[in-house]
Write a protein that holds these residues in place. Structure first.
Motif, PDB file in Angstrom:
ATOM      1  N   GLY A  15       0.819  -1.198   0.000  1.00 47.27           N
ATOM      2  CA  GLY A  15       0.000   0.000   0.000  1.00 47.27           C
ATOM      3  C   GLY A  15       0.853   1.248   0.000  1.00 47.27           C
ATOM      4  N   SER A  16       0.212   2.378  -0.218  1.00 49.42           N
ATOM      5  CA  SER A  16       0.937   3.648  -0.263  1.00 49.42           C
ATOM      6  C   SER A  16       1.329   4.123   1.130  1.00 49.42           C
ATOM      7  CB  SER A  16       0.079   4.712  -0.949  1.00 49.42           C
ATOM      8  OG  SER A  16      -1.198   4.815  -0.314  1.00 49.42           O
ATOM      9  N   THR A  21      -7.384   8.604   0.823  1.00 47.48           N
ATOM     10  CA  THR A  21      -7.147   7.577  -0.184  1.00 47.48           C
ATOM     11  C   THR A  21      -5.939   6.712   0.153  1.00 47.48           C
ATOM     12  OG1 THR A  21      -8.100   8.960  -1.934  1.00 47.48           O
ATOM     13  CG2 THR A  21      -6.658   7.146  -2.625  1.00 47.48           C
ATOM     14  N   THR A  62      -3.757   3.812  -1.708  1.00 49.41           N
ATOM     15  CA  THR A  62      -3.513   3.184  -3.004  1.00 49.41           C
ATOM     16  C   THR A  62      -2.841   1.832  -2.800  1.00 49.41           C
ATOM     17  OG1 THR A  62      -3.285   5.336  -4.089  1.00 49.41           O
ATOM     18  CG2 THR A  62      -2.415   3.412  -5.258  1.00 49.41           C
ATOM     19  N   LEU A  63      -3.468   0.787  -3.323  1.00 53.93           N
ATOM     20  CA  LEU A  63      -2.957  -0.571  -3.197  1.00 53.93           C
ATOM     21  C   LEU A  63      -2.401  -1.024  -4.544  1.00 53.93           C
ATOM     22  CD1 LEU A  63      -5.961  -2.091  -1.216  1.00 53.93           C
ATOM     23  CD2 LEU A  63      -3.816  -1.186  -0.285  1.00 53.93           C
ATOM     24  N   THR A  64      -1.257  -1.675  -4.522  1.00 51.68           N
ATOM     25  CA  THR A  64      -0.617  -2.141  -5.753  1.00 51.68           C
ATOM     26  C   THR A  64      -0.235  -3.603  -5.612  1.00 51.68           C
ATOM     27  OG1 THR A  64       0.282   0.061  -6.208  1.00 51.68           O
ATOM     28  CG2 THR A  64       1.287  -1.800  -7.368  1.00 51.68           C
ATOM     29  N   THR A  95      -3.530  -1.793  -9.779  1.00 52.59           N
ATOM     30  CA  THR A  95      -3.613  -0.760  -8.749  1.00 52.59           C
ATOM     31  C   THR A  95      -5.067  -0.450  -8.421  1.00 52.59           C
ATOM     32  OG1 THR A  95      -1.551   0.246  -9.523  1.00 52.59           O
ATOM     33  CG2 THR A  95      -2.946   1.592  -8.115  1.00 52.59           C
ATOM     34  N   LEU A  96      -5.345  -0.326  -7.114  1.00 48.09           N
ATOM     35  CA  LEU A  96      -6.693   0.003  -6.654  1.00 48.09           C
ATOM     36  C   LEU A  96      -6.606   1.087  -5.598  1.00 48.09           C
ATOM     37  CD1 LEU A  96      -9.794  -0.767  -6.516  1.00 48.09           C
ATOM     38  CD2 LEU A  96      -9.161  -2.225  -4.592  1.00 48.09           C
ATOM     39  N   ALA A  97      -7.401   2.141  -5.738  1.00 46.81           N
ATOM     40  CA  ALA A  97      -7.470   3.213  -4.748  1.00 46.81           C
ATOM     41  C   ALA A  97      -8.763   3.069  -3.954  1.00 46.81           C
ATOM     42  CB  ALA A  97      -7.418   4.578  -5.424  1.00 46.81           C
ATOM     43  N   THR A  98      -8.671   3.132  -2.629  1.00 49.42           N
ATOM     44  CA  THR A  98      -9.850   2.981  -1.786  1.00 49.42           C
ATOM     45  C   THR A  98      -9.853   4.028  -0.682  1.00 49.42           C
ATOM     46  OG1 THR A  98     -11.081   1.469  -0.347  1.00 49.42           O
ATOM     47  CG2 THR A  98      -8.684   1.291  -0.306  1.00 49.42           C
ATOM     48  N   THR A  99     -11.062   4.466  -0.310  1.00 47.52           N
ATOM     49  CA  THR A  99     -11.220   5.424   0.796  1.00 47.52           C
ATOM     50  C   THR A  99     -12.184   4.878   1.849  1.00 47.52           C
ATOM     51  OG1 THR A  99     -13.030   6.537  -0.375  1.00 47.52           O
ATOM     52  CG2 THR A  99     -10.809   7.424  -0.704  1.00 47.52           C
TER      53      THR A  99
END
Length: 248
Positions: A164-165, A174, A176-178, A209-213
């Protein structure tokens, strides 16, 4: 007053349309598998003169709906053209059974018109319907010929890692997962929070890549699993080491 109200309504409509466009464009496109499914042979190896080539071949799923009147077992260079390894199955119902099993009656040498050169070949089961014709995809497996022998070509093992970021993030921010797949592969990657799916993204050249909040406060164990678009070439894999993140 009426003109001002019309402008407000128009502005709200434009904003909603823009948000919808952004939402749609943010959704990752899912690639289609190049094959209907995987074909399993009754033998993993043999000689090019074995008659029959194998006793039988079995698909991992039924033929697509509407394409179950006939099925055939064929072989050839990858991508075709393919020649018949046995008689065409015309019993019907190949789109309603759990799988399709067809016998072979010929050798590779006979089917390919002579002793095959060293290299890769493809064995397929094709499905067709009286009204729909032949389905453009097939069930498939690769074999490799070396001299007088052939062997099923094994799919390559893959490794999936996730990061993750950040390890700490504020709620609503946010993250960001990679996911990285090696060897680099294409296919859907599903990100998970424990046992809860966060979303699925199509990996391209081994990266997704997936961005989640939406993570709630507390600790989260993030994982990822990869399913290859072409299971003949690569095996599926899941991350063995999770990415831990704390949301405050």
């Amino acid at each position: 007053m009426r003109t001002r109200l019309s402008r407000v309504i128009a502005l709200l409509a434009a904003t909603a349309a823009t948000a919808l466009t952004l939402l749609v464009s943010a959704s990752p496109a899912q690639a289609e598998s190049p094959i209907l499914g995987v074909l399993s042979l009754s033998a993993a190896s043999g000689t090019v003169t074995d008659t029959p080539f194998v006793a039988s071949a079995t698909t991992n799923a039924p033929c697509p709906s509407g394409y179950g009147d006939n099925a055939s077992l064929r072989a050839g260079k990858p991508g075709g053209p393919y020649a018949l390894l046995g008689r065409i199955g015309g019993d019907g119902g190949y789109d309603t059974a759990a799988s399709v099993t067809l016998p072979a009656s010929r050798s590779l040498t006979t089917v390919l018109g002579g002793t095959p050169a060293d290299g890769d070949y493809e064995v397929v089961v094709t499905c067709s319907g009286v009204l729909t014709g032949v389905h453009p995809k097939s069930f498939s497996t690769y074999i490799t010929v070396t001299g007088a022998d052939w062997r099923v070509k094994a799919a390559a093992a893959t490794t999936t890692t996730v990061r993750g970021s950040a390890h700490v993030v504020k709620a609503g921010r946010t993250l960001t997962l990679t996911a990285a797949v090696t060897p680099a592969g294409n296919g859907p990657v599903t990100f998970t929070d424990g046992t809860t799916a966060l979303g699925t993204v199509q990996a391209a050249a081994g990266t997704a890549t997936l961005a989640t909040t939406g993570l709630a406060k507390g600790w989260h164990q993030i994982g990822a699993s990869f399913t290859p678009d072409d299971p003949r070439a690569q095996l599926a894999s899941s991350s063995k080491c999770s990415w831990w993140v704390y949301v405050y």
